[in-house]
Scaffold this motif. Structure first.
Motif, short mmCIF file in Angstrom:
data_model
loop_
_atom_site.label_atom_id
_atom_site.label_comp_id
_atom_site.label_asym_id
_atom_site.label_seq_id
_atom_site.Cartn_x
_atom_site.Cartn_y
_atom_site.Cartn_z
N LEU A 181 35.25 -24.97 39.15
CA LEU A 181 37.04 -23.49 39.59
C LEU A 181 36.88 -22.31 40.35
CD1 LEU A 181 39.36 -22.36 37.44
CD2 LEU A 181 37.60 -21.52 35.95
N GLN A 182 37.25 -21.98 40.94
CA GLN A 182 37.67 -21.26 42.05
C GLN A 182 38.88 -19.86 41.66
OE1 GLN A 182 39.92 -20.58 45.88
NE2 GLN A 182 38.63 -19.96 46.65
N ILE A 183 38.27 -18.92 41.52
CA ILE A 183 39.30 -17.07 40.94
C ILE A 183 39.32 -16.62 42.08
CG2 ILE A 183 39.47 -15.77 38.91
CD1 ILE A 183 36.56 -16.83 37.47
N PRO A 184 40.90 -16.59 42.85
CA PRO A 184 41.19 -15.76 43.62
C PRO A 184 41.66 -14.66 43.62
CG PRO A 184 42.34 -18.12 43.61
CD PRO A 184 41.81 -17.96 42.41
N ASN A 185 42.51 -14.23 42.17
CA ASN A 185 43.18 -13.63 42.33
C ASN A 185 42.72 -12.74 41.07
OD1 ASN A 185 45.70 -12.31 42.06
ND2 ASN A 185 46.86 -13.39 40.76
N PHE A 186 43.10 -11.63 41.00
CA PHE A 186 42.85 -11.27 39.83
C PHE A 186 43.82 -10.00 39.53
CE2 PHE A 186 38.86 -11.72 41.64
CZ PHE A 186 38.02 -12.36 40.83
N THR A 187 44.88 -10.76 39.84
CA THR A 187 46.40 -9.83 39.31
C THR A 187 46.70 -9.97 38.04
OG1 THR A 187 46.50 -9.00 41.63
CG2 THR A 187 48.06 -8.08 40.01
N LEU A 226 46.09 -26.62 42.39
CA LEU A 226 46.15 -27.13 41.01
C LEU A 226 47.28 -26.39 39.95
CD1 LEU A 226 43.98 -29.40 39.81
CD2 LEU A 226 45.63 -29.88 41.16
N THR A 227 48.66 -27.32 40.01
CA THR A 227 49.45 -26.06 38.71
C THR A 227 48.77 -27.32 37.78
OG1 THR A 227 51.02 -25.00 40.70
CG2 THR A 227 51.36 -24.84 37.95
N LEU A 228 48.39 -26.00 36.56
CA LEU A 228 48.06 -27.24 35.40
C LEU A 228 48.89 -27.10 34.40
CD1 LEU A 228 44.40 -28.38 35.44
CD2 LEU A 228 46.28 -29.71 35.47
N ILE A 243 37.73 -17.20 31.04
CA ILE A 243 37.91 -17.80 31.76
C ILE A 243 36.71 -18.62 32.20
CG2 ILE A 243 38.05 -17.86 34.09
CD1 ILE A 243 40.44 -15.77 34.14
N ALA A 244 35.88 -17.64 32.09
CA ALA A 244 34.36 -18.20 32.73
C ALA A 244 33.88 -19.01 31.81
CB ALA A 244 33.21 -17.44 33.00
N GLN A 245 33.08 -18.23 30.02
CA GLN A 245 32.66 -18.88 29.51
C GLN A 245 33.95 -20.63 28.72
OE1 GLN A 245 32.62 -15.81 26.57
NE2 GLN A 245 30.91 -15.12 26.81
N THR A 246 35.47 -20.36 28.52
CA THR A 246 35.69 -21.70 28.43
C THR A 246 35.34 -23.23 30.12
OG1 THR A 246 37.91 -20.46 28.03
CG2 THR A 246 37.73 -22.70 28.38
N ALA A 247 35.25 -22.87 31.36
CA ALA A 247 34.66 -23.60 32.37
C ALA A 247 33.34 -23.78 31.57
CB ALA A 247 35.34 -22.57 33.61
N ASP A 248 32.42 -22.86 31.90
CA ASP A 248 31.16 -22.96 31.73
C ASP A 248 31.09 -24.00 30.63
OD1 ASP A 248 28.16 -22.96 32.03
OD2 ASP A 248 28.23 -21.58 30.46
N GLU A 249 31.29 -23.73 29.21
CA GLU A 249 31.10 -24.74 27.74
C GLU A 249 31.30 -25.97 28.24
OE1 GLU A 249 32.62 -21.81 24.54
OE2 GLU A 249 31.06 -20.83 24.93
N GLY A 250 32.88 -26.05 29.35
CA GLY A 250 33.39 -26.88 29.03
C GLY A 250 33.01 -28.08 29.94
N GLY A 251 31.84 -27.66 30.78
CA GLY A 251 31.25 -28.75 31.51
C GLY A 251 31.58 -28.53 33.32
N LEU A 252 32.47 -27.04 33.60
CA LEU A 252 32.73 -27.63 34.71
C LEU A 252 31.45 -27.27 35.60
CD1 LEU A 252 36.78 -25.88 34.90
CD2 LEU A 252 35.27 -28.18 34.71
N ASN A 257 47.66 -20.24 37.27
CA ASN A 257 48.03 -19.67 36.21
C ASN A 257 46.47 -19.32 35.27
OD1 ASN A 257 47.92 -22.04 35.85
ND2 ASN A 257 49.34 -22.36 33.74
N VAL A 258 45.41 -18.90 35.86
CA VAL A 258 44.25 -19.33 35.35
C VAL A 258 44.12 -18.03 34.24
CG1 VAL A 258 42.98 -17.51 36.64
CG2 VAL A 258 41.56 -19.26 36.09
N HIS A 259 44.71 -17.28 34.21
CA HIS A 259 44.22 -16.09 33.28
C HIS A 259 44.87 -16.73 31.92
CE1 HIS A 259 48.89 -15.67 35.19
NE2 HIS A 259 49.08 -14.84 33.67
N GLU A 260 45.73 -17.20 31.35
CA GLU A 260 46.12 -18.04 30.26
C GLU A 260 45.07 -18.79 29.89
OE1 GLU A 260 49.73 -20.71 31.65
OE2 GLU A 260 50.42 -18.55 31.92
#
Length: 293
Positions: free
Chosen positions: A5-11, A239-241, A26-35, A272-275
């Motif tokens: 996962l890349q996070i390019p936007n913080f607005t 990706l728009t997921l 975001i980071a903990q969800t990615a980490d715990e999810g196995g990314l 929409n990663v902030h969601e």
């Protein structure tokens, strides 16, 4: 196939006061999810493909230090550090520190730099492209030397270091992986073959182009007697997921196409990663479907 996962936007909604808690989620969800990996851009102004320069942008290594504290498994890096932004010895020391404090999870992502506005805006020298590539090669040589435990001098055309001392050494063995971003056939891919552990290609270039670039990389490896298989092939795309069958199937199909083209580690940003929900979808629905590719 691995997913990053890349996070390019913080607005994001809530403004700067909500950046830390949202980034944590975001980071903990990615980490715990196995990314497999988490990445930020190394820019000081927002870049044109993403948005206006005045939009929120976090400094890359400060953000990675924050991520190191709140994750346990993912590798951490920039896609990618501009060679012009930092003194090379200080850059290698910074990545070494990140590696030690994260338990051996740092990646040095690096490239020749391109965004002239932020250089001019913040007073960072922006030499011609040819010189930037020459500097990039010297920085790669410095990184290899500092991470070898050799604390001797380095004398290059652009950089002179009296002592390449780096203590503590990184925990990653034999050193933190080096990823070079870019698709240039004559210079970038030759540097990948000679110095790097991973390449990174843009998904929007298309599968035929990715295959072509990998063929060029293989030829550089053959010329340098480097094992092509030891270089990780990564990609970066958007990706728009949404939690809908069509969205999930399209994402899985994209991963399959990338794997067929030779990509082993697909890195995505999601608008929409902030969601946070899209990160959950990557982990729960995309990763299990493509892990065996």
């Amino acid at each position: 196939m691995k997913i990053g996962l890349q996070i390019p936007n913080f607005t994001w909604p809530g403004g700067p006061a909500q950046l830390a808690p949202k980034l944590r989620a975001i980071a903990q969800t990615a980490d715990e999810g196995g990314l497999a990996s988490l990445w930020v851009m190394d820019h000081f102004f927002q870049i044109p493909p993403v948005g206006a320069a005045e939009l929120d942008m976090l400094e890359g290594y400060s953000a990675l230090s924050f991520l190191a504290c709140i994750t346990r498994r993912t590798t951490l890096g920039t896609l990618v550090t501009g060679v012009t932004y930092r003194n090379p010895g200080v850059l290698v020391k910074t990545v070494s520190t990140l590696d030690v404090l994260s338990g051996g999870r740092a990646v040095l992502g690096i490239g020749a730099a391109w965004f002239e506005r932020e250089h001019r805006g913040l007073g960072v020298a922006f030499p011609p492209l040819g010189e930037r590539f020459e500097r990039l090669e010297e920085v790669l040589q410095i990184a290899h030397q500092m991470w070898s435990g050799n604390s001797g001098k380095f004398e290059g055309l652009y950089y002179e270091l009296a002592e390449t001392l780096c203590v503590p050494q990184p925990l990653a063995k034999p050193r933190p992986p080096i990823l070079i971003g870019g698709m240039g056939e004559q210079k970038t891919l030759r540097l990948v073959a000679q110095y790097a552990d991973a390449c990174n290609f843009f998904t929007h270039a298309g599968m035929p182009m990715i295959k072509q670039k990998l063929d060029v990389l293989r030829r550089h490896c053959d010329a340098l007697k480097r094992d092509y298989a030891r270089i990780e092939k990564t990609s970066l795309g958007t990706l728009t997921l949404h939690d809908e069958p069509d969205s999930i199937e399209k994402a899985i199909a994209t991963c399959r196409e990338l794997a067929a083209a030779g990509i082993q580690h697909a890195i995505f940003n999601v608008p929409n990663v902030h969601e946070v929900k899209p990160v959950e979808l990557l982990a729960r629905k995309i990763l299990p479907a493509v892990r065996g590719l």
